[in-house]
Design an enzyme around this catalytic site. Sequence first.
Site, PDB file in Angstrom:
ATOM      1  N   PHE A 183       0.837  -1.193   0.000  1.00 12.91           N
ATOM      2  CA  PHE A 183       0.000   0.000   0.000  1.00 12.91           C
ATOM      3  C   PHE A 183       0.875   1.247   0.000  1.00 12.91           C
ATOM      4  O   PHE A 183       1.752   1.401   0.852  1.00 12.91           O
ATOM      5  CB  PHE A 183      -0.919   0.008   1.224  1.00 12.91           C
ATOM      6  CG  PHE A 183      -1.846  -1.168   1.275  1.00 12.91           C
ATOM      7  CD1 PHE A 183      -3.138  -1.060   0.802  1.00 12.91           C
ATOM      8  CD2 PHE A 183      -1.406  -2.388   1.761  1.00 12.91           C
ATOM      9  CE1 PHE A 183      -3.992  -2.161   0.818  1.00 12.91           C
ATOM     10  CE2 PHE A 183      -2.251  -3.494   1.781  1.00 12.91           C
ATOM     11  CZ  PHE A 183      -3.547  -3.379   1.308  1.00 12.91           C
ATOM     12  N   LYS A 184       0.633   2.121  -0.960  1.00 10.44           N
ATOM     13  CA  LYS A 184       1.309   3.413  -1.013  1.00 10.44           C
ATOM     14  C   LYS A 184       0.275   4.469  -0.650  1.00 10.44           C
ATOM     15  O   LYS A 184      -0.624   4.771  -1.436  1.00 10.44           O
ATOM     16  CB  LYS A 184       1.886   3.671  -2.407  1.00 10.44           C
ATOM     17  CG  LYS A 184       2.625   5.005  -2.537  1.00 10.44           C
ATOM     18  CD  LYS A 184       3.059   5.241  -3.978  1.00 10.44           C
ATOM     19  CE  LYS A 184       3.801   6.555  -4.134  1.00 10.44           C
ATOM     20  NZ  LYS A 184       4.132   6.857  -5.556  1.00 10.44           N
ATOM     21  N   ILE A 185       0.410   5.023   0.544  1.00  9.65           N
ATOM     22  CA  ILE A 185      -0.588   5.944   1.063  1.00  9.65           C
ATOM     23  C   ILE A 185      -0.091   7.380   0.892  1.00  9.65           C
ATOM     24  O   ILE A 185       0.921   7.782   1.471  1.00  9.65           O
ATOM     25  CB  ILE A 185      -0.890   5.663   2.548  1.00  9.65           C
ATOM     26  CG1 ILE A 185      -1.293   4.196   2.730  1.00  9.65           C
ATOM     27  CG2 ILE A 185      -1.970   6.600   3.056  1.00  9.65           C
ATOM     28  CD1 ILE A 185      -2.537   3.770   1.957  1.00  9.65           C
TER      29      ILE A 185
END
Length: 305
Positions: free
Chosen positions: A166-168
Amino acid sequence: MLANKMTGSWPVAPTAFNDDGTLDLDGMGRVLDCIVDTGADGVCILANFSEQFLIDDAERETLTRFCMKHLGGRIPAIVTISHYATEVAVKRAQLAKDLGARAVMMMAPYHGALMRGSAQQTYEQLAQVGEVGIPIMIQDAPLSGVELPVDLLVRMAREIEMVQHFKIECVGAATKLRALIAAGGDAIVSPLDGEEGITQLADLDAGATGTMCSAMIPEWIAKVVLAHSKGDRDAAVETYTKILPAVNHENRQCGFRAAKAAMVEGRVIRSDFCRHPVAPLPPETREELLGLLRPLDPISMRWGL
């Protein structure tokens, strides 16, 4: 499939163009070589900071094949496959898998300001891409305009085997990262931040394992991650404080043009051309950027000298 946690710095490779706007594959190879020489943990191609929205489909395939062959497994690669059409995203995922990519990255389905996938449509697209059998990084980016609540991200991580990373990058990224990790547990294999590392320290405090940054100063970004991971927050703060003016200038004034400016200065690439309608970096903004970078002596600014 055994899930592998992504840590450290995962820079996005800028796309090299000639002054006439054609692809510069020789320059692209040099970009990748430079990134490898920074000690990056991995690299991402065809992302927003690669100008993916200015590249046609044929060029995209050319770049995917070229980059994967040129890297030759020296460092793992993530291939961005975002598209509004699920069938297109699936085809892109299959090509990335066939060429040996470590993972694919994708935003929620969207097109323009008004055509946005619902929560169910987003789930369905991720599920179909997941059937290809390559790990997926979900990019939670404001650019898509699609809200990805924590409960939806956790549901996809638990129910779709390939949804692992996940790239938040949303507003309040640290708060969302903390909630995502708490709710998702082991299903959240790699929680990363982005946005060039502009909120990196808060995001690492929240549990991020690494940063997907630009290719401007990935070796410095990695130092912050490493110090923090070793429990030396004071060292992480010291390094982060040192690089923050340059990162802020990149994030707020330059965007993806910053890494190109640094790489032209370091003779990695010959041209910092950006395709219309993107305007060239104003000379004053460029000089301010380089002035902030010189004390850091980044590899990108001396690699080809």
